[in-house]
Design a protein around this motif. Structure first.
Motif, mmCIF file in Angstrom:
data_model
loop_
_atom_site.group_PDB
_atom_site.id
_atom_site.type_symbol
_atom_site.label_atom_id
_atom_site.label_comp_id
_atom_site.label_asym_id
_atom_site.label_seq_id
_atom_site.Cartn_x
_atom_site.Cartn_y
_atom_site.Cartn_z
ATOM 1 N N THR A 31 63.903 21.406 24.802
ATOM 2 C CA THR A 31 65.114 20.339 25.134
ATOM 3 C C THR A 31 64.595 19.065 25.954
ATOM 4 N N GLY A 32 64.406 18.075 25.601
ATOM 5 C CA GLY A 32 64.118 16.810 26.855
ATOM 6 C C GLY A 32 62.521 17.072 27.107
ATOM 7 N N PHE A 61 68.329 15.888 19.826
ATOM 8 C CA PHE A 61 67.281 15.582 20.887
ATOM 9 C C PHE A 61 66.047 16.523 20.427
ATOM 10 N N ILE A 252 69.182 16.223 29.989
ATOM 11 C CA ILE A 252 68.057 15.819 29.162
ATOM 12 C C ILE A 252 67.503 14.993 30.294
ATOM 13 N N GLU A 253 67.927 14.047 31.072
ATOM 14 C CA GLU A 253 67.315 13.327 32.027
ATOM 15 C C GLU A 253 66.535 14.021 33.154
ATOM 16 N N SER A 256 63.575 15.192 31.642
ATOM 17 C CA SER A 256 62.343 14.233 31.193
ATOM 18 C C SER A 256 61.697 13.935 32.834
#
Length: 273
Positions: A31-32, A61, A252-253, A256
């Motif tokens: 995820t991400g 996502f 998610i941020e 990443s």
């Protein structure tokens, strides 16, 4: 549901016709954590919905495609988008791509995931090399009638994550001055996050990080005698005494932002294999 060799052959022959030839390394992105695909030279893409017998990614996502190409002069297949129990898939669906990549010829498997820190020495943005795991998903991807056609039924899990690859990654991280924690990953079903009582339980049983993926793929990789290495990106801190409402966007941020460090480790390891 039973797995058949005919299904695998159809999936594999479709991908070979697309140009998926002699891959050396399979990579599953969590995820991400999709940006590793930007590093692939001469990519060939196969969308999951075009590959015979492949499940479809349903999480918003997770994009659903297999990408073949070159990273550090090695042929790789990257799964951009994986499958989870919480999407309604069974263990066969979740691990089907691992069997397909193995049939195509991969010799090792890299896995990444986003995970919550149960070990409170770990902070958001840390990387954790998975040394062992606890399966709380309530089942096994090897629990089907004709499993013996594909490998031994009773798979040894003494060292599920390749020790030589882990040692290489630790050395790479030291040299690059990228802090790399090491610990135990526990896989739960989800999709709901854990309660405070569940976080306390996870700590008691020896969990360092918790997530909703990875373990089924690792079990099947061991079934196929495929060396595997896995990294968790720590995206949130699960302190039951100071628990905050979960913010998926923030998770998610964090994933990443931390991803470039993981990509650096994976690329350097690919170079060394």
């Amino acid at each position: 549901m039973n797995l058949t060799k005919k299904q695998l052959q159809e999936s594999v022959s479709f991908l070979k016709k697309k140009g998926f030839k002699n891959p050396e390394i399979g990579i599953v992105l969590g995820t991400g954590l999709g940006k590793l695909v930007d590093e692939i030279e001469n990519p060939i893409t196969a969308h999951y919905n075009h590959i015979p017998f492949f499940p479809l990614a349903t999480v918003e996502f997770h994009t659903g495609k297999l990408i073949y190409g070159t990273i550090e002069n090695k042929k790789v297949i990257v799964m951009q988008g994986r499958f989870h129990l919480y999407e309604g898939y069974d263990f066969m669906d979740i691990t089907y791509p691992i069997r397909v990549m193995h049939q195509l010829g991969i010799k090792s498997l890299f896995v990444s995931n986003a995970a919550g820190a149960i070990n409170l020495n770990y902070k958001k943005g840390d990387l954790m090399l998975i040394e062992d795991h606890i399966n709380l998903q309530g089942g096994s991807p090897l629990a089907f009638k004709n499993v013996a056609e594909f490998g031994e039924r009773f798979v040894d899990m003494l060292e599920p994550y390749s020790l030589p690859m882990r040692q290489k990654l630790i050395a790479i991280a030291d040299k690059a001055e990228i802090p790399l924690k090491r610990g135990v990953y526990t896989s739960v079903v989800g999709p709901q996050l854990e309660t405070k009582a569940e976080y306390r339980m996870l700590k008691i049983i020896g969990t360092d990080a918790v997530g909703m993926s990875t373990v089924p793929e690792v079990i099947v990789a061991n079934h196929l005698k495929l060396p595997i290495v896995a990294i968790s990106v720590i995206t949130d801190e699960c302190d039951p005494d100071n628990l905050q409402p979960v913010n998926i966007k923030e998770i998610i941020e964090v994933a990443s932002k931390t991803e470039p460090k993981m990509i650096r480790l994976f690329k350097d390891l690919i170079k060394q294999l």
